[in-house]
Design a protein around this motif. Structure first.
Motif, PDB file in Angstrom:
ATOM      1  N   GLN A 112       0.814  -1.014   0.169  1.00  0.00           N
ATOM      2  CA  GLN A 112      -0.302   0.240  -0.194  1.00  0.00           C
ATOM      3  C   GLN A 112       0.882   1.179  -0.282  1.00  0.00           C
ATOM      4  O   GLN A 112       0.215   2.548  -0.477  1.00  0.00           O
ATOM      5  CB  GLN A 112      -1.182   0.270   1.812  1.00  0.00           C
TER       6      GLN A 112
ATOM      7  N   CYS B 126     -10.182  -0.099   4.398  1.00  0.00           N
ATOM      8  CA  CYS B 126      -8.726  -0.414   4.180  1.00  0.00           C
ATOM      9  C   CYS B 126      -8.873   0.954   3.737  1.00  0.00           C
ATOM     10  O   CYS B 126      -9.211   2.008   3.274  1.00  0.00           O
ATOM     11  CB  CYS B 126      -9.007  -1.293   2.600  1.00  0.00           C
ATOM     12  N   LEU B 127      -7.192   1.696   3.875  1.00  0.00           N
ATOM     13  CA  LEU B 127      -7.149   2.881   3.795  1.00  0.00           C
ATOM     14  C   LEU B 127      -6.979   3.483   2.565  1.00  0.00           C
ATOM     15  O   LEU B 127      -6.956   4.478   1.869  1.00  0.00           O
ATOM     16  CB  LEU B 127      -5.907   3.061   4.505  1.00  0.00           C
TER      17      LEU B 127
ATOM     18  N   HIS C  39      -6.744  -9.681   6.458  1.00  0.00           N
ATOM     19  CA  HIS C  39      -6.898  -8.987   5.313  1.00  0.00           C
ATOM     20  C   HIS C  39      -5.382  -8.093   4.815  1.00  0.00           C
ATOM     21  O   HIS C  39      -5.057  -7.705   3.690  1.00  0.00           O
ATOM     22  CB  HIS C  39      -7.721  -7.250   5.916  1.00  0.00           C
ATOM     23  N   GLU C  40      -4.510  -8.048   5.720  1.00  0.00           N
ATOM     24  CA  GLU C  40      -3.093  -7.611   5.010  1.00  0.00           C
ATOM     25  C   GLU C  40      -2.119  -8.256   4.073  1.00  0.00           C
ATOM     26  O   GLU C  40      -1.593  -8.403   3.745  1.00  0.00           O
ATOM     27  CB  GLU C  40      -2.284  -6.955   6.761  1.00  0.00           C
TER      28      GLU C  40
ATOM     29  N   HIS D 119      -2.899  -8.206   1.138  1.00  0.00           N
ATOM     30  CA  HIS D 119      -2.802  -7.219   0.514  1.00  0.00           C
ATOM     31  C   HIS D 119      -1.554  -7.414  -0.330  1.00  0.00           C
ATOM     32  O   HIS D 119      -0.884  -6.885  -1.856  1.00  0.00           O
ATOM     33  CB  HIS D 119      -1.956  -5.698   1.030  1.00  0.00           C
TER      34      HIS D 119
END
Ligand code: NI
Length: 167
Positions: free
Chosen positions: A51, A91-92, A133-134, A137
């Motif tokens: 990210q 999510c950012l 979740h991470e 990514h």
């Protein structure tokens, strides 16, 4: 330390599969510290290196109320999982979008820590969800990929509208 720019959807770099970290050195630790600072500032409870435009398998997480439980996972791998948990995720990289995602309720993770030492941990609840979740990514996946096609289209429309307002 430095604040890093967080990539937002539909930036193609969010779809890259990150490569394993070969050595945990000072350069990497510096990046980890920057990622923590960026995550706390956002504010968010997790951030993957992908990210912030870094193609290595690193995530930072802190789901604690007081933001005093930093967790750094280098080359994380889920080695066991059980149960099902549905939670609303955000999510950012997808600002303003939320959706109910179904994931494993408990996970066992193997990773290296900030010092490059291998460790294994178990997690449940919000922490388990955040870890999954991470790690997604790092494989180029976003939480909206878990939504039904209809809900995903709605989420993307919402993002596009928010983007237009910004510009
Ligand atoms: Ni995210």
């Amino acid at each position: 330390m430095a604040l890093l720019d967080i990539l937002t959807y539909p930036d193609k770099r969010l779809r890259q599969v990150a490569r394993p970290v070969e050595t945990v050195d000072d350069r990497l630790r510096q990046r980890v510290d920057d990622m923590f600072e960026t995550m706390y500032e956002a504010p968010g409870i997790g951030l993957a290196a992908v990210q912030v435009g870094m193609g290595e398998r690193v995530v930072v997480i802190d789901v604690s109320e007081d933001k005093d439980r930093p967790l750094c996972l280098v080359n994380p791998e889920i080695v066991a999982s059980s149960g099902v948990e549905e939670m609303e995720e955000g999510c950012l990289s997808l600002p303003g979008v939320y959706g109910l995602v179904s994931r494993s309720a408990e996970v066992t993770v193997r990773a290296l820590d900030r010092q490059g030492e291998p460790f294994e941990m178990q997690a449940d609840g919000l922490l388990a969800v955040c870890i999954q979740h991470e790690i997604d990514h790092l494989d180029g996946k976003l939480f909206i990929d878990h939504l039904s096609p209809l809900k995903r289209r709605r989420a993307i429309k919402k993002l596009e509208k928010a983007k237009k307002r910004e510009s």
